[in-house]
Design an enzyme around this catalytic site. Sequence first.
Site: not given
Lengths: 454, 454
Positions: B186, B397, B435
């Site tokens: 991330s 994601d 995610h």
Amino acid sequence: MAFPCLDKLEKKTQDLSNSCNIEDDNISSLDAGPEPSYSYVQTGFKLYKSDKPIFLDNGGYLPEYEVAYETWGQLNAAKDNLVLIHTGLSASSHAKSQPDNTKPGWWEDFIGSGKYIDTDKYFVVCTNVLGGCYGSTGPSSRDPANGEIYATRFPIITVNDMVRAQRELIRNVFEVSKIHASVGASMGGMQSLAYAWEFPDEVNKIVSISGCARSHPYSIALRHTQRQVLMSDPNWKRGFYYGGVPPHVGMKLAREIATVTYRSGPEWEYRFGRNRADDSRPPALCPDFLVETYLDHAGEKFCLEYDANSLLYVSKAMDLFDLSSSNRSKALQKRTATEQSWNSQNNISESHSVPPEPYKEKVGSATVTPEESLEDLRNGISKISHKDVLVIGVESDILFPVWQQREIADVLMQNNTTGDIRYFELGTNISNYGHDTFLLSLDHIGPPVRDFLG
Amino acid sequence: MAFPCLDKLEKKTQDLSNSCNIEDDNISSLDAGPEPSYSYVQTGFKLYKSDKPIFLDNGGYLPEYEVAYETWGQLNAAKDNLVLIHTGLSASSHAKSQPDNTKPGWWEDFIGSGKYIDTDKYFVVCTNVLGGCYGSTGPSSRDPANGEIYATRFPIITVNDMVRAQRELIRNVFEVSKIHASVGASMGGMQSLAYAWEFPDEVNKIVSISGCARSHPYSIALRHTQRQVLMSDPNWKRGFYYGGVPPHVGMKLAREIATVTYRSGPEWEYRFGRNRADDSRPPALCPDFLVETYLDHAGEKFCLEYDANSLLYVSKAMDLFDLSSSNRSKALQKRTATEQSWNSQNNISESHSVPPEPYKEKVGSATVTPEESLEDLRNGISKISHKDVLVIGVESDILFPVWQQREIADVLMQNNTTGDIRYFELGTNISNYGHDTFLLSLDHIGPPVRDFLG
């Protein structure tokens, strides 16, 4: 650090507060700015008023109600050319300009003489949904029982409730026993299926564009955040803001979130890229990148154009939409119980427009597998699997993902359908407009609709 | 209609208001409830303090700063086994339990003896980012110039600024001239690339999981809505809420929106389906479907666990992340100018920690085509195209879409790379966690990372 975005909000609150002192219950409408998609229409529609109650899927009822509508084209002598257009969440009955309101409608170039929905052939009708704020009875209407604005005393409604109100208009005003087509996109696609589901013998053809047969938990989540943001605006006052400053900040924020769900990343890549609004200035926490100024503008434009409570109720109706057998059976039971109670007493002593018990929160897990749930939907949808249905999906749509579109077509076909089921999908090579494709890519949506209507 | 969700918020505001009367500047931390992913760590980390200033990409500077860090394993004699772990937006340096803080860390089962990042082989370091609130200097820190909390006087920072602060720790505390690997997911993936970009000769291997080489306008839009919601909380007070009631409502709402972007529809289909929290009760506008109670809970859990201003600054740093040549050149110019000014005067008279000019909003269109923009990125990334890089993407994601992962690998490879570029993609058949996959599917993320680290 300067916060021009907050300065602007505070100024608007102050301006609204000043104007509230001279106005009463009316919602102030400020200038909408450029790029109008849904127009605030206070005039130009006709009203159907029902003095009979409507009993609702969740057990409440409205003792009387009004449905705002507009028409284009002529009803033929056989009364078999009526095309009913259903709106998305925030749209009015003003799908197209007409003599009583010459402003462009939200499907201006889709409907008309020689257009995809041809008014030379069809008598086109569009209504404002029950629960809306553009003329039909909704939370901003007055309760005939006491003359007060319903606000959040308004009962929870469903998409199926909306179409049952529309049907009264179709029967009582136009005296049409079978409509040629039920057509809609987004929540309009839900209504389109729901109308046929409620009255399978009264519809010839069904068009569902970027809709679904049941709301997905992800779509519910996306709408949930919008409702929570709106309800957290101190000016929302649990729905009783009429006559005061409306929750324009919450409405603006809710619309910004909604706008993210209406479009797609690839569109914004081309349209805004990583450009900042003014690269010569230092970065800021207020809107800074072009895409942020776009969202800010979209929210600003909408924040006083639509009633906040209508947004909550209609958004909730979308969450509750589900043509599964078990869900529709429960709704029918609740509705029938209220109706019987009403009939036996010729009224109901306590107001059932307020859900009687407060809600208690609880965290848990799904009790039904996706497979069981799909079977439930298949059973529910079998009620319309003999109909002609056109389903159109858009690959770049994240709010009503394309697999939800395929789901509609799949469950219809798996029911040994005898109808003409057509499925069209617009790939990302055709449209990157996401959920809003039905408003923006008319030349791609239009031809299959025109061909299907016949 | 009852609104238990609003009752709860109002009670919390009241409770916080009461507790503010006895506490001073501290942020109250309430019980976090179940399902903790990021823990609020007030102790157990070490602090590196720099008395030299850090000059920032956007022209400001911090005269001094601290970096909180934790370590696992042993630095070897050759000092060539350091693996630097970078955190996502809201995580602390507490990636794993250790003697000074035995609570499980956010990558507890990923790091350790015999685990994917093996502490028998590597000396693992994790820091809290500059701008954060878990020990490193951020908006809730005090400005040494006047002893006051920075709040929104804190300068805008970038991901590259964060890694330049980390590098001082690596050089000055551990005296390591070249780290074995820079690893993150991330925003940690952004840092991972940025560290190598800033110091290409000081990194052997780079791992970027669910990250990107530049933020996409859609991701910016998703973070924009969170920031706007937070900044609209009246308790945010333009950042000067310390000592008063923190903007817990805005934080809760922002986290709910964020949670929608961290997971995926298919996961929620299985986990919650269309189940309501209590089907025996009437539908409500407060959380009602299971997925809504989940989001409500996620927001509630987070709302006092992280500093609101840190969220704004770190979120903004993510938006600004862009390894394109033009962007990095501009940053270098601004930074150098501030540094030269500082050197010549041995200080700067006016505080550059406040962007000097207020921001003016403007709506416009992209001035650069996607193709030009990609070429710019390719030029920028050429600085690290001779390095060994592992890129991992997750198909489900939506915040860092898989095509952004491919973009990293593509631009690296198109630069006539001499490095070992590896690309792994986890399909929806492997993970529907979106995610958050890097926190939840360790057994799928882990093996390629272990193999790559060598």
